[in-house]
Design a protein around this motif. Structure first.
Motif, PDB file in Angstrom:
ATOM      1  N   GLU A 131       7.778  -5.818   7.517  1.00 47.42           N
ATOM      2  CA  GLU A 131       6.418  -5.375   7.200  1.00 47.42           C
ATOM      3  C   GLU A 131       5.757  -6.372   6.241  1.00 47.42           C
ATOM      4  N   VAL A 132       4.684  -7.000   6.680  1.00 42.79           N
ATOM      5  CA  VAL A 132       3.977  -7.981   5.870  1.00 42.79           C
ATOM      6  C   VAL A 132       3.198  -7.278   4.758  1.00 42.79           C
ATOM      7  N   GLY A 133       3.395  -7.749   3.537  1.00 49.68           N
ATOM      8  CA  GLY A 133       2.688  -7.185   2.381  1.00 49.68           C
ATOM      9  C   GLY A 133       3.430  -6.059   1.694  1.00 49.68           C
ATOM     10  N   ALA A 134       4.463  -5.507   2.328  1.00 50.76           N
ATOM     11  CA  ALA A 134       5.143  -4.333   1.781  1.00 50.76           C
ATOM     12  C   ALA A 134       6.318  -4.736   0.897  1.00 50.76           C
ATOM     13  N   ILE A 135       6.403  -4.120  -0.275  1.00 49.86           N
ATOM     14  CA  ILE A 135       7.514  -4.378  -1.179  1.00 49.86           C
ATOM     15  C   ILE A 135       7.890  -3.087  -1.884  1.00 49.86           C
ATOM     16  N   THR A 136       9.187  -2.865  -2.027  1.00 50.96           N
ATOM     17  CA  THR A 136       9.696  -1.729  -2.790  1.00 50.96           C
ATOM     18  C   THR A 136      10.087  -2.235  -4.166  1.00 50.96           C
ATOM     19  N   ARG A 137       9.535  -1.617  -5.201  1.00 51.70           N
ATOM     20  CA  ARG A 137       9.782  -2.071  -6.570  1.00 51.70           C
ATOM     21  C   ARG A 137      10.791  -1.149  -7.248  1.00 51.70           C
ATOM     22  N   PRO A 138      11.666  -1.713  -8.067  1.00 55.37           N
ATOM     23  CA  PRO A 138      12.639  -0.876  -8.769  1.00 55.37           C
ATOM     24  C   PRO A 138      11.961   0.211  -9.587  1.00 55.37           C
ATOM     25  N   GLY A 139      12.453   1.439  -9.454  1.00 57.52           N
ATOM     26  CA  GLY A 139      11.913   2.545 -10.237  1.00 57.52           C
ATOM     27  C   GLY A 139      10.746   3.261  -9.595  1.00 57.52           C
ATOM     28  N   ARG A 140      10.263   2.759  -8.447  1.00 56.07           N
ATOM     29  CA  ARG A 140       9.142   3.413  -7.762  1.00 56.07           C
ATOM     30  C   ARG A 140       9.604   3.867  -6.378  1.00 56.07           C
ATOM     31  N   PRO A 141       9.323   5.106  -6.016  1.00 58.30           N
ATOM     32  CA  PRO A 141       9.862   5.648  -4.761  1.00 58.30           C
ATOM     33  C   PRO A 141       9.163   5.141  -3.511  1.00 58.30           C
ATOM     34  N   ASN A 142       7.900   4.719  -3.628  1.00 55.63           N
ATOM     35  CA  ASN A 142       7.140   4.326  -2.448  1.00 55.63           C
ATOM     36  C   ASN A 142       6.878   2.827  -2.428  1.00 55.63           C
ATOM     37  N   LYS A 143       6.535   2.314  -1.253  1.00 55.28           N
ATOM     38  CA  LYS A 143       6.233   0.892  -1.111  1.00 55.28           C
ATOM     39  C   LYS A 143       4.884   0.570  -1.751  1.00 55.28           C
ATOM     40  N   SER A 144       4.766  -0.643  -2.253  1.00 57.91           N
ATOM     41  CA  SER A 144       3.489  -1.129  -2.746  1.00 57.91           C
ATOM     42  C   SER A 144       3.211  -2.468  -2.076  1.00 57.91           C
ATOM     43  N   CYS A 145       2.203  -3.197  -2.572  1.00 58.11           N
ATOM     44  CA  CYS A 145       1.766  -4.415  -1.894  1.00 58.11           C
ATOM     45  C   CYS A 145       1.966  -5.631  -2.771  1.00 58.11           C
ATOM     46  N   ALA A 146       2.274  -6.743  -2.145  1.00 56.47           N
ATOM     47  CA  ALA A 146       2.295  -8.040  -2.817  1.00 56.47           C
ATOM     48  C   ALA A 146       1.771  -9.072  -1.813  1.00 56.47           C
ATOM     49  N   CYS A 147       0.745  -9.767  -2.174  1.00 56.30           N
ATOM     50  CA  CYS A 147       0.104  -9.769  -3.482  1.00 56.30           C
ATOM     51  C   CYS A 147      -1.097  -8.806  -3.476  1.00 56.30           C
ATOM     52  N   GLY A 148      -1.131  -7.886  -4.450  1.00 55.61           N
ATOM     53  CA  GLY A 148      -2.208  -6.905  -4.506  1.00 55.61           C
ATOM     54  C   GLY A 148      -3.574  -7.529  -4.712  1.00 55.61           C
ATOM     55  N   ALA A 149      -3.643  -8.576  -5.537  1.00 55.18           N
ATOM     56  CA  ALA A 149      -4.929  -9.236  -5.793  1.00 55.18           C
ATOM     57  C   ALA A 149      -5.451  -9.923  -4.532  1.00 55.18           C
ATOM     58  N   LEU A 150      -4.559 -10.583  -3.792  1.00 61.17           N
ATOM     59  CA  LEU A 150      -4.989 -11.238  -2.556  1.00 61.17           C
ATOM     60  C   LEU A 150      -5.362 -10.208  -1.485  1.00 61.17           C
ATOM     61  N   GLN A 151      -4.657  -9.087  -1.457  1.00 65.84           N
ATOM     62  CA  GLN A 151      -5.004  -8.024  -0.517  1.00 65.84           C
ATOM     63  C   GLN A 151      -6.402  -7.481  -0.811  1.00 65.84           C
ATOM     64  N   LYS A 152      -6.725  -7.322  -2.087  1.00 61.64           N
ATOM     65  CA  LYS A 152      -8.066  -6.846  -2.474  1.00 61.64           C
ATOM     66  C   LYS A 152      -9.125  -7.872  -2.076  1.00 61.64           C
ATOM     67  N   CYS A 153      -8.830  -9.145  -2.313  1.00 60.24           N
ATOM     68  CA  CYS A 153      -9.758 -10.198  -1.886  1.00 60.24           C
ATOM     69  C   CYS A 153      -9.956 -10.163  -0.377  1.00 60.24           C
TER      70      CYS A 153
END
Length: 463
Positions: free
Chosen positions: A180-202
């Motif tokens: 999955e492009v853009g998807a990342i699971t971060r330690p301590g968080r149950p759900n996936k988030s995005c990287a890079c969030g700033a570039l996704q917003k742009c």
């Protein structure tokens, strides 16, 4: 190339092990251990298959996610030059050492995104070159300017009468183990988030608005959101320059656009800031790719990987530029890579129990789960984290205080027309004309004052 034998570690694995559907490699079953952070796994290694290495393959099944060759293929489908982060740093260190750059005489100038997940690459760089001078910005945008660059230069060791710098600049993107492009699971968080969030917003905003709206005069930015607005403006200007079709822009494409933008900005600043008479320097740019497990738990047993896709690599020694091809630097063997990687991750026993593989493009090594969780600030398995009470504990009342409020009338970064003329007028009520002056009128008045000053100086010279 002859098949490489699989190396067994201390973990006992069941006899029925799935094989990789792409490369036919045997992969280990996960083994859960009570009280342990990382599941001990066999080293996954196998014959290099050049044809399979160039095939586009997106792993989704558990078997595919355990196959490091398939994972490398999937990342290279988007970033063809991608190397495992340890392999990349080993090649960089070897290549630069041939031109006199070592950890003893060189300062690393790192420009990454502010996102804490970029720490993995930062740690690898600093394991070679020591503590780095960072110029990080959202999305990797460069905002430090010539003064910021100069501050880092002044910290460089001096060897044979010269300073040595190596510039690393990388925007980043996540492509998780399931592809999955853009998807990342971060330690301590149950759900996936995005990287890079700033570039996704742009990406979202530029696709909706087009790039013309954001192509502002350099130096103009949103005072409440300076870094992001500068990032967006720089990307918009680059997109206009390249005549990018905004309808076809996706996260991979805008990440590559960001890399070209940031690399160009870096070289522009180097041209303004570096004195080649007193310094030798190297430039390494590209894209950092987080290929982490969808589920960061011991029970899942899926390895997390980190890649770097280099785009530019060159040195400037005594004013002579030499471009480097990192793909021609031999990859370390899995054993060598394991020894080198220990210095940048962990010296604990768990470091001996990670997956390593030789792939069609290089050598891969897993980023241990224990390192990811502890380095990024989560010291326990997310499921074991203590519950934070809904209300403050009683003792917290003893450490609270009435903090002074912000001076609401004090100048702030959003003020753009508060001038010394207005301050003078407020202290002199009879000067209302100055108080009511528009910014344009103030500019005209300043020009007139400058003109009068020049005339006075001219008259004085005639005397």
């Amino acid at each position: 190339m002859a098949s490489m034998k699989m190396s067994m570690r201390s973990a006992k694995v069941g006899s029925a092990r799935p094989s990789c559907p792409v490369h036919g490699l045997v992969v280990p079953k996960p083994v859960a251990r009570s009280g342990a952070w990382t599941a001990p796994r066999q080293n996954v290694a196998g014959p290099v298959n050049a044809e399979a290495a160039t095939a586009v393959h997106t792993p989704h099944s558990r078997e595919d996610q355990l196959c490091l060759n398939a994972r490398h293929d999937q990342v290279m489908a988007h970033f063809p030059t991608a190397l495992g982060v340890d392999d990349f740093m080993a090649r960089v260190e070897v290549a630069l050492s041939g031109f006199g750059f070592t950890g003893d005489n060189t300062i690393a100038m790192t420009n990454l995104c502010r996102d804490e997940v970029t720490t993995v690459l930062k740690d690898k760089i600093e394991a070679v070159f020591g503590s780095s001078f960072n110029t990080n910005g959202l999305g990797g945008v460069l905002t430090c300017g010539v003064t910021g660059m100069g501050a880092g230069f002044s910290h460089s060791p001096i060897s044979n009468g010269k300073e040595h710098y190596v510039f690393f600049a990388f925007p980043h993107i996540a492509i998780n183990s399931a592809g999955e492009v853009g998807a990342i699971t971060r330690p301590g968080r149950p759900n996936k988030s995005c990287a890079c969030g700033a570039l996704q917003k742009c990406l979202i905003e530029l696709k909706a608005e087009g790039y013309s709206k954001s192509c502002k005069v350099p130096g103009v930015h949103n005072p409440y959101d300076p870094e992001y607005s500068i990032l967006k403006q720089r990307l918009a200007r680059r997109a206009r320059y390249e005549k990018v079709n905004m309808e076809k822009l996706d996260l991979v494409a805008i990440t590559k656009l960001a890399e070209r933008t940031i690399s160009n900005d870096l070289e522009f600043l180097i041209d303004k800031a570096v004195d080649e008479q007193r310094a030798n320097y190297a430039v390494i740019t590209g894209v950092q790719v987080h290929n982490w497990a969808v589920e960061l738990t011991e029970e899942a047993g899926i390895p997390s990987l980190e890649f770097v896709a280099p785009t530019k690599a060159y040195v400037v020694v005594n004013g002579v530029r030499t471009h480097l091809d990192l793909s021609k630097v031999p990859a370390l063997s899995p054993r060598q890579l394991q020894l080198m990687a220990k210095a940048s991750v962990s010296k604990s026993k768990d470091e001996e129990e990670v997956s390593i593989a030789r792939t069609g493009a290089g050598t891969l090594k897993e980023i241990p789960l224990k390192y990811l969780t502890q380095r990024l600030g989560v010291t326990k398995d997310p499921e074991e984290l203590s519950v934070i009470p809904a209300t403050a504990l009683s003792w917290t009342a003893n450490i609270t205080t009435d903090a002074p409020i912000r001076e609401e009338n004090a100048p702030n970064m959003a003020d753009n027309d508060y001038t010394s003329f207005q301050l003078f007028a407020e202290n002199n009520p009879n000067q209302q004309a100055v108080l009511e002056a528009t910014p344009a009128a103030v500019t005209a008045l300043l020009a007139e004052i400058q003109n009068l000053s020049s005339r006075v100086q001219s008259l004085e010279k005639k005397k």
